[in-house]
Structures are given as structure tokens and as C-alpha cells.
Motif scaffolding. Structure first.
Motif, mmCIF file in Angstrom:
data_model
loop_
_atom_site.group_PDB
_atom_site.id
_atom_site.type_symbol
_atom_site.label_atom_id
_atom_site.label_comp_id
_atom_site.label_asym_id
_atom_site.label_seq_id
_atom_site.Cartn_x
_atom_site.Cartn_y
_atom_site.Cartn_z
ATOM 1 N N GLU A 1 0.798 -1.223 0.000
ATOM 2 C CA GLU A 1 0.000 0.000 0.000
ATOM 3 C C GLU A 1 0.832 1.276 0.000
ATOM 4 O OE1 GLU A 1 -3.254 -0.059 -0.398
ATOM 5 O OE2 GLU A 1 -3.119 -2.249 -0.489
ATOM 6 N N GLU A 2 2.154 1.154 -0.072
ATOM 7 C CA GLU A 2 3.009 2.330 0.011
ATOM 8 C C GLU A 2 3.012 3.102 -1.306
ATOM 9 O OE1 GLU A 2 7.636 3.435 1.206
ATOM 10 O OE2 GLU A 2 6.641 1.657 1.998
ATOM 11 N N VAL A 3 2.860 4.422 -1.208
ATOM 12 C CA VAL A 3 2.932 5.309 -2.368
ATOM 13 C C VAL A 3 4.340 5.879 -2.459
ATOM 14 C CG1 VAL A 3 2.093 7.476 -3.362
ATOM 15 C CG2 VAL A 3 0.483 5.890 -2.271
ATOM 16 N N TRP A 4 4.903 5.863 -3.665
ATOM 17 C CA TRP A 4 6.234 6.429 -3.894
ATOM 18 C C TRP A 4 6.117 7.370 -5.088
ATOM 19 C CZ3 TRP A 4 11.372 3.559 -2.935
ATOM 20 C CH2 TRP A 4 12.460 4.329 -3.370
ATOM 21 N N GLY A 5 6.032 8.650 -4.844
ATOM 22 C CA GLY A 5 5.861 9.596 -5.940
ATOM 23 C C GLY A 5 4.615 9.255 -6.737
ATOM 24 N N GLY A 6 4.797 9.021 -8.043
ATOM 25 C CA GLY A 6 3.667 8.666 -8.894
ATOM 26 C C GLY A 6 3.302 7.206 -8.876
ATOM 27 N N TRP A 7 4.062 6.367 -8.151
ATOM 28 C CA TRP A 7 3.730 4.949 -8.034
ATOM 29 C C TRP A 7 2.722 4.759 -6.910
ATOM 30 C CZ3 TRP A 7 8.506 6.534 -9.609
ATOM 31 C CH2 TRP A 7 9.074 5.867 -10.690
ATOM 32 N N SER A 8 1.695 3.973 -7.157
ATOM 33 C CA SER A 8 0.673 3.748 -6.135
ATOM 34 C C SER A 8 -0.071 2.460 -6.448
ATOM 35 C CB SER A 8 -0.321 4.920 -6.113
ATOM 36 O OG SER A 8 -1.082 4.942 -7.316
ATOM 37 N N PRO A 9 -0.763 1.896 -5.455
ATOM 38 C CA PRO A 9 -1.571 0.706 -5.735
ATOM 39 C C PRO A 9 -2.622 0.959 -6.807
ATOM 40 C CG PRO A 9 -1.330 1.043 -3.366
ATOM 41 C CD PRO A 9 -0.770 2.262 -4.025
ATOM 42 N N LEU A 10 -3.219 2.149 -6.808
ATOM 43 C CA LEU A 10 -4.256 2.468 -7.799
ATOM 44 C C LEU A 10 -3.701 2.388 -9.211
ATOM 45 C CD1 LEU A 10 -7.062 3.556 -8.591
ATOM 46 C CD2 LEU A 10 -6.124 5.867 -8.300
ATOM 47 N N ARG A 11 -2.606 3.085 -9.464
ATOM 48 C CA ARG A 11 -2.041 3.086 -10.808
ATOM 49 C C ARG A 11 -1.422 1.730 -11.149
ATOM 50 N NH1 ARG A 11 1.891 7.719 -12.011
ATOM 51 N NH2 ARG A 11 0.967 7.762 -14.088
ATOM 52 N N GLY A 12 -0.826 1.091 -10.127
ATOM 53 C CA GLY A 12 -0.165 -0.181 -10.376
ATOM 54 C C GLY A 12 -1.102 -1.281 -10.819
ATOM 55 N N ARG A 13 -2.378 -1.142 -10.510
ATOM 56 C CA ARG A 13 -3.356 -2.143 -10.952
ATOM 57 C C ARG A 13 -3.726 -1.971 -12.418
ATOM 58 N NH1 ARG A 13 -5.494 -1.361 -5.596
ATOM 59 N NH2 ARG A 13 -6.896 0.262 -6.350
ATOM 60 N N HIS A 14 -3.386 -0.816 -12.997
ATOM 61 C CA HIS A 14 -3.811 -0.517 -14.366
ATOM 62 C C HIS A 14 -2.693 -0.591 -15.399
ATOM 63 C CE1 HIS A 14 -7.973 0.832 -13.614
ATOM 64 N NE2 HIS A 14 -7.505 1.166 -12.426
ATOM 65 N N PHE A 15 -1.482 -0.169 -15.048
ATOM 66 C CA PHE A 15 -0.388 -0.228 -16.009
ATOM 67 C C PHE A 15 0.939 -0.273 -15.258
ATOM 68 C CE2 PHE A 15 -1.737 4.249 -15.701
ATOM 69 C CZ PHE A 15 -0.572 4.879 -15.289
ATOM 70 N N PRO A 16 1.984 -0.767 -15.939
ATOM 71 C CA PRO A 16 3.265 -0.955 -15.249
ATOM 72 C C PRO A 16 3.939 0.371 -14.944
ATOM 73 C CG PRO A 16 3.498 -1.449 -17.576
ATOM 74 C CD PRO A 16 2.040 -1.217 -17.336
ATOM 75 N N GLY A 17 4.681 0.387 -13.839
ATOM 76 C CA GLY A 17 5.436 1.568 -13.451
ATOM 77 C C GLY A 17 6.925 1.426 -13.673
ATOM 78 N N THR A 18 7.385 0.194 -13.872
ATOM 79 C CA THR A 18 8.823 -0.077 -13.977
ATOM 80 C C THR A 18 9.096 -1.056 -15.111
ATOM 81 O OG1 THR A 18 9.161 0.264 -11.592
ATOM 82 C CG2 THR A 18 10.824 -1.031 -12.750
ATOM 83 N N ALA A 19 10.198 -0.842 -15.793
ATOM 84 C CA ALA A 19 10.715 -1.811 -16.764
ATOM 85 C C ALA A 19 12.120 -2.233 -16.333
ATOM 86 C CB ALA A 19 10.762 -1.210 -18.173
ATOM 87 N N ILE A 20 12.360 -3.533 -16.286
ATOM 88 C CA ILE A 20 13.665 -4.061 -15.899
ATOM 89 C C ILE A 20 14.225 -4.844 -17.088
ATOM 90 C CG2 ILE A 20 14.979 -5.396 -14.225
ATOM 91 C CD1 ILE A 20 12.685 -5.062 -12.275
ATOM 92 N N PHE A 21 15.340 -4.364 -17.618
ATOM 93 C CA PHE A 21 15.976 -4.973 -18.779
ATOM 94 C C PHE A 21 17.143 -5.856 -18.334
ATOM 95 C CE2 PHE A 21 13.974 -1.147 -20.312
ATOM 96 C CZ PHE A 21 13.535 -1.430 -21.582
ATOM 97 N N SER A 22 17.169 -7.076 -18.821
ATOM 98 C CA SER A 22 18.322 -7.951 -18.649
ATOM 99 C C SER A 22 19.082 -8.016 -19.969
ATOM 100 C CB SER A 22 17.877 -9.358 -18.229
ATOM 101 O OG SER A 22 17.290 -9.344 -16.956
ATOM 102 N N CYS A 23 20.394 -7.809 -19.889
ATOM 103 C CA CYS A 23 21.224 -7.724 -21.094
ATOM 104 C C CYS A 23 22.476 -8.575 -20.914
ATOM 105 C CB CYS A 23 21.638 -6.276 -21.357
ATOM 106 S SG CYS A 23 20.284 -5.069 -21.272
ATOM 107 N N ALA A 24 23.088 -8.899 -22.042
ATOM 108 C CA ALA A 24 24.319 -9.699 -22.003
ATOM 109 C C ALA A 24 25.355 -9.084 -22.928
ATOM 110 C CB ALA A 24 24.029 -11.131 -22.437
ATOM 111 N N ASN A 25 26.617 -9.240 -22.552
ATOM 112 C CA ASN A 25 27.734 -8.822 -23.382
ATOM 113 C C ASN A 25 28.234 -10.058 -24.127
ATOM 114 O OD1 ASN A 25 29.855 -7.412 -24.516
ATOM 115 N ND2 ASN A 25 31.145 -7.525 -22.713
ATOM 116 N N ALA A 26 27.764 -10.208 -25.330
ATOM 117 C CA ALA A 26 28.051 -11.438 -26.095
ATOM 118 C C ALA A 26 29.530 -11.537 -26.441
ATOM 119 C CB ALA A 26 27.207 -11.456 -27.360
#
Length: 254
Positions: free
Chosen positions: A229-254
Motif C-alpha cells: 500500500e506504500e505510495v512512492w511519488g507517482g507509483w501507487s496501488p491504484l495506478r499499479g493495478r492498471h499499467f506498469p510503473g517499472t521496466a527491468i531490462f536484462s542484457c548480455a555482453n556477447a
């Protein structure tokens, strides 16, 4: 030489580090690796894999909470941040916990580390949203990564830029184009830039990673967890139920 964006954000973080740590320190924990306001924890997510015996670099470490957790997992860790005041908090927490993290003040667009120095590089909302040229950061990350090394970073989900940064109902209605890449800026009365965040689309992020010679191996969009239930700036349970707030990319050095 620091860019205008880097110079402005160094000043902003130096001036706001104390308040930031007071407001968010308990959530981040002195020794904890939290990827995002949704609360995704590396202890469960294991996006970095087994780090025991690995050389790991944290980009934009703040008070080095993530790096300190990596130390407890047996990693050989280095970390840096552009803000001297944030690094002072890292030293304070080192004294409180007895866990020392080697930190240095540096700009992510010009890393003070030798080529091929690290097995893993990570960044939890560190540096990348605030630099004018993320491509330069990716090129530097690839330079310091050993062949086959892993790079994982989290940023604000690009879709959030189409919505007001409001945790309430107003933040559910788009009021600008997702494709408008105008940065968010704050300026002093005399017009001096004091804070800036840059918007990149999902395609922009992928394109810059690939252009730097890295490959994207995974993309995670954490859902807002039940009971959080914690709000952090524009992140909130309300918004989090509708669309993502974070993108986490995993990458490799081939």
C-alpha cells in the motif's frame, strides 16, 4: 566534463539526499536490493544470478543499499554515484552495519574502471533516467563488462510518461503523447537547470542497448503486489493495478 543534465542532477541529489533517505530508507533497507517501487526484491527475483565470487558494479548506487546486499551474497562489489551526499549516506550505513562497500563519485557516461573489470553490472533506477546520453552509459557498461557478462537495469516504464505523475485518479488519464520525448525539467528563477529526467520509449531503450553491442535477454514489467500500500511519488496501488510503473531490462555482453 559533466553534461548539463549530469551537473543539474548532481546538485539536486546533493541537496535532496538527506530527505530521500529519510523518506525511502526504511523501504530500501540498509542492506537490501529492491529493484523498484513495486518492491521487487533481488533476493527472490535473482535477475543477477549467483553472484558469489563475481565482480559486480552498481551504477548510480545512492547510499549503496543494493551493493551492500550483494556483499552479503559473496560478491566482490564496487559502486559509484554522481552525488557526494548520497555517498556520505553510504559511509554512514557502512558504519552502522559493519559492511563496507567501496564507493567512488563518478559520472555514468565516463566510468573510472578498466575494460573487462566486472562479471555483472546492475542499476536500480540509478543514473540512466537522468543522463542526456544513455547510449554512452551502455557503451561504458559494455567496455567494463567481461565477455559473457550480465547487465540488468531498471527504469521508469516508458508508458508512464504519457500520464501525469500523480498517484491518484488524475494519474490514470493520459494527457500527453507517449512519443513526445521532451524531458521533464526544473529550473531556478534565473533559468538555471536544477533537475532533469529524460523520456525514452521502449523501442529507444532496446535500440540503444543493441547499438552499444549488448543484447537484450529479458524484459520484466513487475505487477503491483497484493498488500503493498506504500505510495512512492507517482507509483501507487491504484495506478499499479492498471499499467506498469517499472521496466527491468536484462542484457548480455556477447
Amino acid at each position: 566534463m559533466l553534461s548539463l543534465s549530469s551537473r543539474a542532477n548532481r546538485g539536486w541529489w546533493d541537496g535532496n539526499a538527506d530527505d530521500y533517505q529519510v523518506e525511502h530508507g526504511a523501504f530500501l533497507r540498509d542492506t537490501g536490493f529492491v529493484w523498484c517501487p513495486e518492491g521487487l526484491d533481488e533476493a527472490e527475483a535473482r535477475l543477477l544470478g549467483d553472484v558469489r565470487g563475481r565482480r559486480v558494479l552498481e551504477v548510480g548506487c545512492g547510499a549503496a543499499q543494493c551493493a551492500r546486499w550483494l556483499v552479503t551474497q559473496g560478491a566482490e562489489v564496487a559502486a559509484f554515484d554522481i552525488s557526494h551526499r548520497q555517498l556520505r549516506h553510504s559511509q554512514r550505513i557502512d558504519l552502522d552495519t559493519g559492511l563496507r562497500v567501496p564507493v567512488v563519485q563518478a559520472d555514468a557516461e565516463a566510468l573510472p574502471f578498466a575494460a573487462g573489470s566486472f562479471d555483472v553490472v546492475c542499476s536500480a533506477f540509478g543514473a540512466l533516467p537522468f543522463v542526456a546520453d544513455p547510449g554512452a552509459v551502455f557503451r561504458e557498461v559494455r567496455r567494463v563488462l567481461r565477455p559473457g557478462g550480465r547487465f540488468v537495469f531498471s527504469v521508469s516504464h516508458p508508458i508512464r510518461w504519457a500520464f501525469p505523475d500523480d498517484p491518484g485518479p488524475r494519474g490514470l488519464t493520459s494527457d500527453r503523447s507517449y512519443f513526445d520525448r521532451s524531458p521533464y525539467e526544473e529550473r531556478a528563477d534565473d533559468g538555471t537547470l536544477t533537475y532533469v529526467e529524460h523520456h525514452r520509449t521502449m523501442g529507444d531503450w532496446v535500440g540503444m542497448v543493441v547499438a552499444a553491442g549488448l543484447s537484450v535477454t529479458g524484459l520484466l514489467e513487475p505487477e503491483w503486489p497484493e498488500g503493498h500500500e506504500e505510495v512512492w511519488g507517482g507509483w501507487s496501488p491504484l495506478r499499479g493495478r492498471h499499467f506498469p510503473g517499472t521496466a527491468i531490462f536484462s542484457c548480455a555482453n556477447a
